[in-house]
Design a protein around this motif. Sequence first.
Motif, short mmCIF file in Angstrom:
data_model
loop_
_atom_site.label_atom_id
_atom_site.label_comp_id
_atom_site.label_asym_id
_atom_site.label_seq_id
_atom_site.Cartn_x
_atom_site.Cartn_y
_atom_site.Cartn_z
N LYS A 210 0.83 -1.21 0.00
CA LYS A 210 0.00 0.00 0.00
C LYS A 210 0.87 1.26 0.00
CE LYS A 210 -4.01 -1.94 2.43
NZ LYS A 210 -4.75 -1.94 3.73
N GLY A 211 1.96 1.19 0.75
CA GLY A 211 2.87 2.33 0.80
C GLY A 211 3.51 2.60 -0.54
N ILE A 212 3.90 1.55 -1.23
CA ILE A 212 4.47 1.70 -2.57
C ILE A 212 3.45 2.35 -3.51
CG2 ILE A 212 5.31 0.46 -4.61
CD1 ILE A 212 6.59 -1.57 -2.77
N GLN A 213 2.23 1.87 -3.44
CA GLN A 213 1.17 2.42 -4.29
C GLN A 213 0.97 3.91 -4.02
OE1 GLN A 213 0.03 0.55 -6.61
NE2 GLN A 213 -0.50 -1.52 -5.94
N TYR A 214 1.00 4.28 -2.74
CA TYR A 214 0.78 5.68 -2.36
C TYR A 214 1.89 6.58 -2.91
CZ TYR A 214 1.21 9.82 0.57
OH TYR A 214 1.37 11.11 1.00
N VAL A 215 3.15 6.23 -2.65
CA VAL A 215 4.26 7.09 -3.10
C VAL A 215 4.30 7.16 -4.62
CG1 VAL A 215 6.76 7.43 -3.07
CG2 VAL A 215 5.61 6.60 -1.02
N ASP A 216 4.08 6.03 -5.26
CA ASP A 216 4.11 5.99 -6.73
C ASP A 216 3.07 6.94 -7.32
OD1 ASP A 216 5.35 4.38 -9.05
OD2 ASP A 216 3.21 4.26 -9.47
N LYS A 217 1.87 6.89 -6.79
CA LYS A 217 0.80 7.75 -7.29
C LYS A 217 1.13 9.22 -7.10
CE LYS A 217 -4.11 8.78 -6.60
NZ LYS A 217 -5.33 8.44 -5.81
N GLU A 218 1.65 9.57 -5.91
CA GLU A 218 1.97 10.96 -5.61
C GLU A 218 3.05 11.50 -6.55
OE1 GLU A 218 0.59 13.06 -3.28
OE2 GLU A 218 -0.93 11.50 -3.08
N TRP A 220 3.92 10.40 -9.59
CA TRP A 220 3.45 10.52 -10.97
C TRP A 220 2.53 11.72 -11.15
CZ3 TRP A 220 5.38 8.84 -15.24
CH2 TRP A 220 6.12 7.65 -15.26
N GLN A 221 1.74 12.02 -10.13
CA GLN A 221 0.81 13.14 -10.24
C GLN A 221 1.55 14.47 -10.38
OE1 GLN A 221 -1.70 12.73 -6.75
NE2 GLN A 221 -3.29 11.66 -7.90
N GLN A 222 2.72 14.59 -9.78
CA GLN A 222 3.46 15.84 -9.86
C GLN A 222 4.45 15.87 -11.02
OE1 GLN A 222 7.20 16.33 -7.40
NE2 GLN A 222 5.93 15.25 -5.94
N TYR A 223 4.68 14.74 -11.66
CA TYR A 223 5.71 14.66 -12.70
C TYR A 223 5.37 15.54 -13.89
CZ TYR A 223 8.35 12.81 -16.64
OH TYR A 223 9.14 12.69 -17.77
N ASP A 224 6.37 16.31 -14.31
CA ASP A 224 6.25 17.15 -15.50
C ASP A 224 7.62 17.17 -16.17
OD1 ASP A 224 6.16 19.21 -17.39
OD2 ASP A 224 4.83 20.46 -16.18
N ALA A 225 7.72 16.62 -17.37
CA ALA A 225 9.00 16.50 -18.05
C ALA A 225 9.69 17.84 -18.25
CB ALA A 225 8.80 15.81 -19.41
N ALA A 226 8.93 18.93 -18.20
CA ALA A 226 9.52 20.26 -18.39
C ALA A 226 10.04 20.86 -17.09
CB ALA A 226 8.48 21.20 -19.00
N CYS A 231 11.49 15.48 -12.42
CA CYS A 231 12.18 14.37 -13.09
C CYS A 231 13.17 13.70 -12.15
CB CYS A 231 12.91 14.87 -14.33
SG CYS A 231 11.86 15.66 -15.57
N TYR A 232 13.91 14.52 -11.39
CA TYR A 232 14.87 13.97 -10.43
C TYR A 232 14.16 13.14 -9.37
CZ TYR A 232 17.96 17.57 -12.42
OH TYR A 232 18.69 18.37 -13.26
N ARG A 233 13.01 13.62 -8.94
CA ARG A 233 12.26 12.92 -7.88
C ARG A 233 11.73 11.59 -8.39
NH1 ARG A 233 9.29 18.64 -6.33
NH2 ARG A 233 11.18 19.60 -5.46
N LEU A 234 11.17 11.60 -9.57
CA LEU A 234 10.67 10.34 -10.13
C LEU A 234 11.82 9.37 -10.36
CD1 LEU A 234 8.24 8.75 -11.16
CD2 LEU A 234 8.64 9.74 -13.42
N ASN A 235 12.95 9.88 -10.82
CA ASN A 235 14.10 9.02 -11.07
C ASN A 235 14.63 8.40 -9.77
OD1 ASN A 235 16.06 8.01 -13.04
ND2 ASN A 235 17.54 9.22 -11.90
N ALA A 236 14.63 9.17 -8.68
CA ALA A 236 15.03 8.62 -7.38
C ALA A 236 14.10 7.49 -6.97
CB ALA A 236 15.06 9.72 -6.32
N TRP A 237 12.81 7.70 -7.19
CA TRP A 237 11.82 6.67 -6.86
C TRP A 237 12.04 5.41 -7.70
CZ3 TRP A 237 8.94 4.58 -3.52
CH2 TRP A 237 7.81 3.82 -3.83
N ILE A 238 12.36 5.59 -8.96
CA ILE A 238 12.63 4.44 -9.83
C ILE A 238 13.84 3.65 -9.30
CG2 ILE A 238 13.33 3.74 -12.16
CD1 ILE A 238 10.37 4.74 -11.79
#
Length: 273
Positions: A210-218, A220-226, A231-238
Amino acid sequence: MIEKLEALLNTSAPKINFTNKQVDFMLKNIGNTNPYIRDNLVYTLFATGFMNSAFTLVQQKHIIDYFFNNDLLFKDILEPQSDYVLIRSFSALLGAIILECDDDACILNDNQRQELFKWSIQYLKLENDYRSFVTDKGWAHAIAHGSDFLGSSLSHTKFHLTNVNDLFITLQKVINRLETPFLDIEEARLASALKLGVQAENMSVEDFIKGIQYVDKELWQQYDAAILNTCYRLNAWIHILHHWLIFFSNDTKIKTIPKQKLDYYYNKMGYNF
């Protein structure tokens, strides 16, 4: 004093003993800006002293009381970057050492133990100095050391977490403060801390997922390639997901979740595999 501590560090004697003056010097130099004194001597001798029961009971109590009474872990934690991060970061390592020793020998009372458990989460929630190696001052690495402290809590046999959501909210906060990429494998230390909680059965598999699902959703919702920091935050999560995929490679139920998230990421980014 440095020479005497070096002698303790390099002795071939089967057991070492500390004087009270040596213990006081070590406590007052937890965050010394000289990396040799702070890391090679003070931290190493604290670890050796606790692991080998080299401190007297009076010295052990003095170290623990000093840790609790001198605000080491949260010293100027909300202020801009400063050398105080060295005190905080290496106090987090000392907290980890104390908890690991307590897990073997019960050196804390229950109130102290619960306070350290709480602090290990609160510290990562508040720490905002993300520097890793600092020129002329050595390793600060507060997020990595804070992760080690958290791992010592989550793996402790007496640890009990009443609100698992708070743990993943903390993880999200750590990631969301990134303005540049992590440089020195902090993601592995964060992933390892939570892995230890699952392995110690202090966190259920269901709550972990459930925790993984929560962080992943949060994220992705803020991700903006521009916007680079998203991008750095999503990459750290990956990277964290990758570590969990390896850490839980023999656990089919758990590894399925990070794999699903990683598959989605690579498809979203246009990779063909």
